[in-house]
Scaffold this motif. Structure first.
Motif, PDB file in Angstrom:
ATOM      1  N   VAL A   1     -13.074 -18.725  20.337  1.00 35.52           N
ATOM      2  CA  VAL A   1     -11.547 -18.729  20.436  1.00 35.52           C
ATOM      3  C   VAL A   1     -10.874 -16.860  19.291  1.00 35.52           C
ATOM      4  O   VAL A   1     -11.677 -16.702  18.375  1.00 35.52           O
ATOM      5  N   ARG A   2      -9.726 -17.729  18.627  1.00 36.31           N
ATOM      6  CA  ARG A   2      -8.682 -15.881  18.696  1.00 36.31           C
ATOM      7  C   ARG A   2      -9.768 -15.775  16.588  1.00 36.31           C
ATOM      8  O   ARG A   2      -9.424 -14.622  16.341  1.00 36.31           O
ATOM      9  N   ASP A   3      -9.488 -17.370  16.558  1.00 39.72           N
ATOM     10  CA  ASP A   3      -9.185 -16.760  14.584  1.00 39.72           C
ATOM     11  C   ASP A   3      -9.341 -18.267  14.089  1.00 39.72           C
ATOM     12  O   ASP A   3      -8.492 -19.287  14.103  1.00 39.72           O
ATOM     13  N   ILE A   4     -10.945 -17.942  13.567  1.00 36.90           N
ATOM     14  CA  ILE A   4     -11.710 -19.240  13.704  1.00 36.90           C
ATOM     15  C   ILE A   4     -10.656 -20.072  12.083  1.00 36.90           C
ATOM     16  O   ILE A   4     -10.746 -21.383  12.224  1.00 36.90           O
ATOM     17  N   ASN A   5     -10.191 -19.314  11.322  1.00 40.93           N
ATOM     18  CA  ASN A   5     -10.686 -19.278  10.010  1.00 40.93           C
ATOM     19  C   ASN A   5      -8.559 -19.448   9.507  1.00 40.93           C
ATOM     20  O   ASN A   5      -8.286 -19.700   8.479  1.00 40.93           O
ATOM     21  N   PHE A   6      -7.897 -19.566  10.727  1.00 45.46           N
ATOM     22  CA  PHE A   6      -6.673 -20.099  10.172  1.00 45.46           C
ATOM     23  C   PHE A   6      -6.319 -21.113   9.996  1.00 45.46           C
ATOM     24  O   PHE A   6      -7.109 -22.008  10.433  1.00 45.46           O
ATOM     25  N   ALA A   7      -5.101 -21.467   8.564  1.00 47.59           N
ATOM     26  CA  ALA A   7      -5.238 -22.732   8.324  1.00 47.59           C
ATOM     27  C   ALA A   7      -4.336 -23.006   9.502  1.00 47.59           C
ATOM     28  O   ALA A   7      -2.757 -24.054   8.297  1.00 47.59           O
ATOM     29  N   PHE A   8      -4.208 -23.568  10.828  1.00 48.59           N
ATOM     30  CA  PHE A   8      -3.325 -24.921  11.515  1.00 48.59           C
ATOM     31  C   PHE A   8      -4.516 -25.098  12.316  1.00 48.59           C
ATOM     32  O   PHE A   8      -4.403 -24.086  13.685  1.00 48.59           O
ATOM     33  N   LYS A   9      -4.456 -26.049  12.274  1.00 47.84           N
ATOM     34  CA  LYS A   9      -5.266 -27.330  13.571  1.00 47.84           C
ATOM     35  C   LYS A   9      -4.520 -28.296  13.745  1.00 47.84           C
ATOM     36  O   LYS A   9      -4.611 -29.095  12.228  1.00 47.84           O
ATOM     37  N   LEU A  10      -4.251 -28.959  14.761  1.00 52.38           N
ATOM     38  CA  LEU A  10      -4.142 -29.893  14.835  1.00 52.38           C
ATOM     39  C   LEU A  10      -4.928 -30.681  16.235  1.00 52.38           C
ATOM     40  O   LEU A  10      -5.494 -30.098  16.888  1.00 52.38           O
ATOM     41  N   PHE A  11      -5.494 -32.101  15.670  1.00 53.78           N
ATOM     42  CA  PHE A  11      -6.305 -32.332  16.926  1.00 53.78           C
ATOM     43  C   PHE A  11      -5.962 -33.861  16.436  1.00 53.78           C
ATOM     44  O   PHE A  11      -5.480 -34.824  15.545  1.00 53.78           O
ATOM     45  N   ARG A  12      -6.793 -34.912  17.917  1.00 55.26           N
ATOM     46  CA  ARG A  12      -6.494 -36.238  18.187  1.00 55.26           C
ATOM     47  C   ARG A  12      -7.607 -37.002  16.919  1.00 55.26           C
ATOM     48  O   ARG A  12      -8.748 -36.483  16.718  1.00 55.26           O
ATOM     49  N   ARG A  13      -6.687 -37.507  15.721  1.00 54.38           N
ATOM     50  CA  ARG A  13      -7.571 -38.403  15.163  1.00 54.38           C
ATOM     51  C   ARG A  13      -8.954 -39.514  15.948  1.00 54.38           C
ATOM     52  O   ARG A  13      -9.930 -38.906  15.185  1.00 54.38           O
ATOM     53  N   SER A  14      -8.712 -39.855  16.847  1.00 53.87           N
ATOM     54  CA  SER A  14      -9.902 -40.129  17.951  1.00 53.87           C
ATOM     55  C   SER A  14     -11.182 -39.821  17.783  1.00 53.87           C
ATOM     56  O   SER A  14     -12.060 -39.899  18.228  1.00 53.87           O
ATOM     57  N   PHE A  15     -11.055 -38.438  18.214  1.00 55.18           N
ATOM     58  CA  PHE A  15     -12.269 -37.238  17.411  1.00 55.18           C
ATOM     59  C   PHE A  15     -13.095 -37.614  16.484  1.00 55.18           C
ATOM     60  O   PHE A  15     -14.143 -37.187  16.507  1.00 55.18           O
ATOM     61  N   LEU A  16     -12.284 -37.807  15.375  1.00 59.72           N
ATOM     62  CA  LEU A  16     -13.136 -38.002  14.043  1.00 59.72           C
ATOM     63  C   LEU A  16     -14.582 -38.602  14.299  1.00 59.72           C
ATOM     64  O   LEU A  16     -15.861 -38.336  13.283  1.00 59.72           O
ATOM     65  N   SER A  17     -14.425 -39.950  14.538  1.00 62.19           N
ATOM     66  CA  SER A  17     -15.849 -40.803  15.173  1.00 62.19           C
ATOM     67  C   SER A  17     -16.762 -39.713  15.679  1.00 62.19           C
ATOM     68  O   SER A  17     -18.256 -40.609  15.682  1.00 62.19           O
ATOM     69  N   SER A  18     -16.557 -39.229  16.614  1.00 61.20           N
ATOM     70  CA  SER A  18     -17.770 -38.286  16.867  1.00 61.20           C
ATOM     71  C   SER A  18     -18.301 -37.041  16.486  1.00 61.20           C
ATOM     72  O   SER A  18     -19.239 -36.118  16.687  1.00 61.20           O
ATOM     73  N   LEU A  19     -17.558 -36.709  14.949  1.00 61.19           N
ATOM     74  CA  LEU A  19     -17.756 -35.303  14.458  1.00 61.19           C
ATOM     75  C   LEU A  19     -18.441 -35.789  13.148  1.00 61.19           C
ATOM     76  O   LEU A  19     -18.248 -37.003  12.668  1.00 61.19           O
TER      77      LEU A  19
END
Length: 242
Positions: free
Chosen positions: A149-167
Motif C-alpha cells: 500500500v502507498r502509505d501505511i501509517n497515514f491516519a485515515f482508515k475507514l473499514f467495516r466494523r464486521s471485520f473486527l471479530s476476525s482481527l
C-alpha cells in the motif's frame, strides 16, 4: 451514504486541537451517515485534554469519551476505540486533523466496492527526515509482509466494523496501522486507496515521530511476524479503561 459510522479520535495532550477535531468529525460524519458517533480516547493526557473532552460531551450528544488511567500509546488507544465502536463503519484519524475532514466524503463511492479505504499523503508538508523515515518504514513492511500500500501509517482508515471479530490486534504503539491492515488482509477484506492532502498540526507537539518510537515498532513487528509464523504467541492483556 453509509447507514452508520463511528469516528475514532485517539488523543494525547491535544487540548488545543480537540474542539475543532470533534466538531469537524461530527459535522462531516453526519454527511457520510445518518447515524454517527464520535469516540475520543484520552490516552492519559497530562494537559487539559480531559477537561476539554468533558466540556464537549455536554455540548455534543454524538460524542463519547473513554479514558486510559495510564498512557498506552497509539495502538492501545485505537484498540479501545475500535472495541467501543457500535456503528457499521469505523473511521480512524488523528485529533490534530492531518486531513481536511470534508475530504473524507471522497471515500464514500469507494465503499461500494471495498471493505477498507485507506488514505495516502498526496502532499507532504513535513521535514525531509520524517518523510525519509516514512518511506523506509513502508519499504520494510512491504519486504517483511508483502503488504503493498502507498502509505501505511497515514491516519485515515475507514473499514467495516464486521471485520473486527476476525482481527487479532495486539500492538500498543505505532505498528497498529500495519497490524490493522495485515489483519484485514488476512480476513479477506477488499482494499481501496484514496489520495488526500496532508496538513501538519497547528498546535501541540507530535509524540509519534522521531527515533524513540523505532525500538517499539521493531519489537511489535517482530512479535507479529513470529505469531503469524506460528512460532509463539505473546498476548497483551487489555489495560483498564475508566
Amino acid at each position: 451514504m453509509m447507514r452508520s459510522l463511528t469516528i475514532v479520535l485517539p488523543a494525547y495532550n491535544e487540548e488545543q486541537n480537540l474542539p475543532t477535531a470533534v466538531r469537524e468529525a461530527v459535522r462531516v460524519g453526519k454527511l457520510m451517515a445518518p447515524e454517527t458517533e464520535v469516540i475520543v480516547v484520552d490516552d492519559a493526557s497530562t494537559d487539559g485534554t480531559g477537561a476539554v473532552a468533558d466540556r464537549l460531551t455536554r455540548e455534543i450528544p454524538e460524542l463519547r469519551v473513554l479514558r486510559h488511567p495510564t498512557n498506552r500509546g497509539l495502538g492501545g488507544a485505537l484498540r479501545t476505540g475500535f472495541a467501543a465502536a457500535g456503528k457499521d463503519w469505523i473511521l480512524y484519524t488523528d485529533s490534530d486533523l492531518p486531513i481536511r475532514m470534508d475530504d473524507a466524503l471522497e471515500a464514500l463511492p469507494l465503499t461500494e466496492r471495498a471493505d477498507v479505504v485507506l488514505g495516502w499523503r498526496r502532499s507532504r508538508s513535513e521535514s525531509w527526515r520524517r518523510e525519509l523515515n516514512s518511506r523506509l518504514y513502508n519499504w520494510m513492511i512491504r519486504v517483511c509482509f508483502g503488504l503493498r500500500v502507498r502509505d501505511i501509517n497515514f491516519a485515515f482508515k475507514l473499514f467495516r466494523r464486521s471485520f473486527l471479530s476476525s482481527l487479532i490486534l495486539r500492538a500498543e504503539g505505532s505498528f497498529i496501522d500495519a497490524e490493522l491492515l495485515l489483519e484485514l488482509r488476512r480476513a479477506g477484506a477488499r482494499f481501496a486507496e484514496l489520495g488526500l492532502d496532508y496538513y501538519p498540526r497547528v498546535a501541540g507537539v507530535s509524540t509519534l515521530g522521531g527515533l524513540r518510537v523505532v525500538p517499539r515498532i521493531l519489537w511489535e513487528m517482530t512479535r507479529y511476524r513470529l505469531r503469524r509464523a506460528g512460532r509463539r504467541s505473546l498476548v497483551c492483556q487489555p489495560a483498564e479503561v475508566e
